[in-house]
Design an enzyme around this catalytic site. Structure first.
Site, mmCIF file in Angstrom:
data_model
loop_
_atom_site.group_PDB
_atom_site.id
_atom_site.type_symbol
_atom_site.label_atom_id
_atom_site.label_comp_id
_atom_site.label_asym_id
_atom_site.label_seq_id
_atom_site.Cartn_x
_atom_site.Cartn_y
_atom_site.Cartn_z
ATOM 1 N N HIS A 301 0.743 -1.226 -0.286
ATOM 2 C CA HIS A 301 -0.080 -0.183 -0.397
ATOM 3 C C HIS A 301 0.458 1.280 -0.248
ATOM 4 O O HIS A 301 1.943 1.215 0.537
ATOM 5 C CB HIS A 301 -0.806 0.072 0.907
ATOM 6 N N ASP A 358 -7.757 -5.994 -0.411
ATOM 7 C CA ASP A 358 -8.125 -6.121 -1.032
ATOM 8 C C ASP A 358 -7.925 -8.163 -0.819
ATOM 9 O O ASP A 358 -8.270 -8.279 -1.949
ATOM 10 C CB ASP A 358 -7.846 -5.874 -2.070
HETATM 11 C C1 SDX Z 1 -6.202 -0.387 -2.910
HETATM 12 O O1 SDX Z 1 -4.827 4.071 -1.968
HETATM 13 C C2 SDX Z 1 -5.750 3.734 -1.039
HETATM 14 O O2 SDX Z 1 -5.704 3.825 -0.386
HETATM 15 C C3 SDX Z 1 -5.948 2.659 -2.399
HETATM 16 C C4 SDX Z 1 -6.870 1.986 -0.879
HETATM 17 C C5 SDX Z 1 -8.368 2.680 -1.212
HETATM 18 O O3 SDX Z 1 -9.400 1.843 -0.344
HETATM 19 O O4 SDX Z 1 -8.631 3.309 -1.609
HETATM 20 O O5 SDX Z 1 -6.243 0.842 -0.432
HETATM 21 C C6 SDX Z 1 -6.898 0.871 -2.424
HETATM 22 O O6 SDX Z 1 -5.648 0.470 -4.092
HETATM 23 C C7 SDX Z 1 -5.253 -1.213 -2.333
HETATM 24 C C8 SDX Z 1 -3.699 -1.353 -2.911
HETATM 25 C C9 SDX Z 1 -4.593 -2.885 -4.170
HETATM 26 N N1 SDX Z 1 -3.566 -2.438 -4.896
HETATM 27 C C10 SDX Z 1 -3.222 -4.370 -4.842
HETATM 28 O O7 SDX Z 1 -2.724 -5.204 -3.883
HETATM 29 C C11 SDX Z 1 -1.999 -4.348 -5.688
HETATM 30 C C12 SDX Z 1 -0.651 -4.805 -5.183
HETATM 31 N N2 SDX Z 1 0.062 -3.767 -4.914
HETATM 32 C C13 SDX Z 1 1.268 -2.590 -5.670
HETATM 33 O O8 SDX Z 1 1.234 -2.350 -6.916
HETATM 34 C C14 SDX Z 1 1.480 -1.643 -4.599
HETATM 35 O O9 SDX Z 1 1.615 -2.693 -3.430
HETATM 36 C C15 SDX Z 1 0.137 -0.724 -4.381
HETATM 37 C C16 SDX Z 1 0.246 -0.236 -6.593
HETATM 38 C C17 SDX Z 1 -0.577 -0.279 -3.901
HETATM 39 C C18 SDX Z 1 1.228 0.548 -3.914
HETATM 40 O O10 SDX Z 1 2.348 0.929 -4.857
HETATM 41 P P1 SDX Z 1 2.807 2.300 -4.213
HETATM 42 O O11 SDX Z 1 3.319 3.107 -3.459
HETATM 43 O O12 SDX Z 1 3.665 2.906 -5.752
HETATM 44 O O13 SDX Z 1 4.885 1.238 -3.758
HETATM 45 P P2 SDX Z 1 5.340 0.578 -5.242
HETATM 46 O O14 SDX Z 1 4.973 0.144 -6.672
HETATM 47 O O15 SDX Z 1 7.424 2.529 -5.360
HETATM 48 O O16 SDX Z 1 6.112 -0.522 -4.294
HETATM 49 C C19 SDX Z 1 7.810 -0.484 -3.284
HETATM 50 C C20 SDX Z 1 8.780 -1.639 -3.537
HETATM 51 C C21 SDX Z 1 8.649 -2.048 -4.927
HETATM 52 O O17 SDX Z 1 10.381 -2.669 -5.208
HETATM 53 P P3 SDX Z 1 11.615 -1.442 -5.345
HETATM 54 O O18 SDX Z 1 11.060 -0.874 -6.607
HETATM 55 O O19 SDX Z 1 11.228 -0.055 -4.383
HETATM 56 O O20 SDX Z 1 12.500 -2.929 -5.064
HETATM 57 O O21 SDX Z 1 7.677 -2.439 -3.229
HETATM 58 C C22 SDX Z 1 7.540 -3.214 -4.201
HETATM 59 C C23 SDX Z 1 7.854 -2.890 -5.243
HETATM 60 O O22 SDX Z 1 8.119 -3.608 -6.457
HETATM 61 N N3 SDX Z 1 6.254 -3.870 -4.652
HETATM 62 C C24 SDX Z 1 5.473 -5.398 -4.661
HETATM 63 C C25 SDX Z 1 4.334 -4.952 -4.142
HETATM 64 N N4 SDX Z 1 4.149 -3.402 -3.273
HETATM 65 C C26 SDX Z 1 5.308 -3.321 -3.849
HETATM 66 N N5 SDX Z 1 5.721 -6.356 -4.710
HETATM 67 C C27 SDX Z 1 5.433 -7.653 -4.458
HETATM 68 N N6 SDX Z 1 4.232 -7.417 -4.648
HETATM 69 C C28 SDX Z 1 3.020 -6.031 -4.290
HETATM 70 N N7 SDX Z 1 1.999 -6.319 -3.460
#
Ligand code: SDX
Length: 423
Positions: A301, A358
């Site tokens: 998140h 989720d």
């Molecule tokens: C919702 O914003 C909100 O409040 C949203 C929400 C709401 O109620 O409105 O809470 C609802 O959207 C919840 C999130 C649902 N999405 C997912 O579950 C999809 C999987 N999660 C990700 O794609 C990610 O965690 C996000 C999109 C939720 C957040 O992404 P960020 O904050 O932009 O973080 P990032 O993509 O920059 O990741 C930081 C690091 C990365 O590694 P590095 O590049 O630093 O090496 O963490 C890793 C990412 O690769 N990472 C993951 C991961 N999520 C982040 N690695 C593996 N699996 C994951 N799920």
């Protein structure tokens, strides 16, 4: 607390809210310095001043108008949370009765809207249908599209909250080839939705109180969440003066993305693809592999760097619903073991990746009988309350003006046009 910070020989006021990080008021920074700030994901940007929802991502705290999500999920109802988000205070009994009666009286949709569904293929994704029909509401309710008329804003807000369950149920019925059911005003908001979704004209439908309570709690958990991507979309669309139905349709479109609200559908599909606990290590390894675009859906998140408090309630609700329905779902066991393994893994610990709202929701929704394609539509149904509350706050905020970000331009500089023979 500091009063101001100095940037490029200019002082910029530091503003403190009631709780949470201070903000630097940089509205005049470009005029003073000729520079923009650069923050493409808005990781360090406060887009507005709000009094609706507060999140402490490090502590895993979520408050709606100061009330914790755990207490609201335990003791409140979705309609009461809707009133709270819209009005800022919990209602008296009289105010609540008036509110719920008003919402109930707006649950029907214009009869001609039913024909909109028939233009879609039966296998159209419910979110594609919701984007279309919610946007179409502005073609039917011209008497509540003037955003500068407070009375029209109230009516449009009530219409949107009231009609989303009807439209979501119609999207489901259309996908399974069953007739639409009209709302039944004798039922609760959530009970009415369950009947419109799972009832048929051929026989009476009894709302299961356990399912009704669980669904209502799921709606509460999805109601609002600060300035997330879809809420920011609604605010940005609204900043141009677009009508509320169009703004909510824009929010629905944004929520559909798998990185956002689409993650609940993707998470259950992922858990089903994993299938058995012995395959969990393979998927954990893929999630950690920089060369593999796969991510654990339902994990991580932007704000929570601790356990999403909604996921805690959701997991508890899964246990209650599966137990009460006498349902065992191997996918739930996979989810529990996946969480346990991931949270012990350094990769997830270092990046502070925890289950979010989720991760478990799909297990319950599937147990209740929804196809995965409906999951995000249910998220949109609930989040409409938050979108509408945030839209109203934006419209009445004296600081708000049309949102118009700038950019770091990295394209071609000025050059003369060349006729094709000279290229
Ligand atoms: C919702 O914003 C909100 O409040 C949203 C929400 C709401 O109620 O409105 O809470 C609802 O959207 C919840 C999130 C649902 N999405 C997912 O579950 C999809 C999987 N999660 C990700 O794609 C990610 O965690 C996000 C999109 C939720 C957040 O992404 P960020 O904050 O932009 O973080 P990032 O993509 O920059 O990741 C930081 C690091 C990365 O590694 P590095 O590049 O630093 O090496 O963490 C890793 C990412 O690769 N990472 C993951 C991961 N999520 C982040 N690695 C593996 N699996 C994951 N799920």
């Amino acid at each position: 607390m500091t009063d101001a910070v100095r940037l490029d020989d200019h002082d910029y006021k530091v503003m403190q809210g009631s709780v949470g990080p201070e903000v630097i008021d940089i509205r005049k920074y470009y005029a003073d310095s000729g520079r923009f700030t650069y923050d493409p994901g808005f990781t360090s940007t406060a887009s507005c001043r709000s009094t609706i929802t507060y999140i402490d991502g490090d502590e895993g705290v979520l408050l709606h108008r100061g009330y914790s999500i755990g207490e609201l999920a335990e003791s409140s109802s979705f309609m009461e949370v809707a009133y709270l988000l819209l009005n800022g205070e919990l209602p008296s009994k009289e105010a609540f009765d008036t509110f719920t009666t008003t919402i109930t009286r707006h649950t029907m949709v214009h009869e001609q809207l039913a024909t909109f569904f028939r233009g879609f293929r039966r296998d159209a994704h419910p979110m594609a249908i919701m984007c279309g029909v919610v946007g179409a509401l502005s073609a039917f309710y011209h008497d509540s599209t003037d955003v500068h008329d407070p009375a029209q804003r109230v009516i449009a807000s009530h219409r949107l909250i009231a009609k989303m369950p009807t439209l979501a149920a119609m999207a489901y019925k259309y996908s399974v080839g069953q007739p639409f059911l009209y709302p039944d005003n004798s039922l609760s908001y959530t009970g009415n939705f369950l009947r419109m979704t799972f009832g048929v004209p051929a026989e009476p439908y009894e709302v299961n109180p356990i399912v009704e309570r669980a669904m209502d709690r799921i709606f509460i958990l999805h109601a609002d969440h600060e300035q997330n991507a879809s809420t920011s979309t609604v605010r940005l669309a609204g900043s141009s003066g677009a009508n509320p139905f169009a703004c909510i349709a824009a929010g629905i479109a944004c929520l559909w993305g798998p990185a956002h609200g689409g993650a609940n559908e993707a998470a259950l599909n992922m858990l089903r693809e994993i299938g058995t606990p012995d395959r969990i290590p393979e998927y954990i390894a893929r999630a950690k592999d920089k060369n593999d675009p796969f991510r654990l859906m339902g994990f991580g998140h932007r704000v929570y760097k601790n356990y999403d408090p909604r996921a805690t309630v959701m997991q508890q609700t899964v246990r209650e619903v599966l137990g009460a329905l006498g349902v065992t779902d191997p996918v739930f066991d996979v989810a529990l073991q996946l969480e346990e393994i991931a949270l012990k893994d350094d990769y997830f610990a270092e990046k502070k990746l925890f289950p979010n709202v989720d991760f478990y929701s799909g297990v319950i929704l599937s147990a209740i009988g929804f196809p995965t394609s409906m999951f995000t539509a249910l998220f949109a149904l609930a989040r409409t309350v938050g979108w509408v509350a945030q839209w109203n706050e934006m419209i009445t905020d004296p600081d708000q003006k049309i949102g118009r970000p700038r950019q770091l331009y990295a394209g071609a500089t000025a050059r003369p046009y060349l006729p094709v023979g000279q290229r």
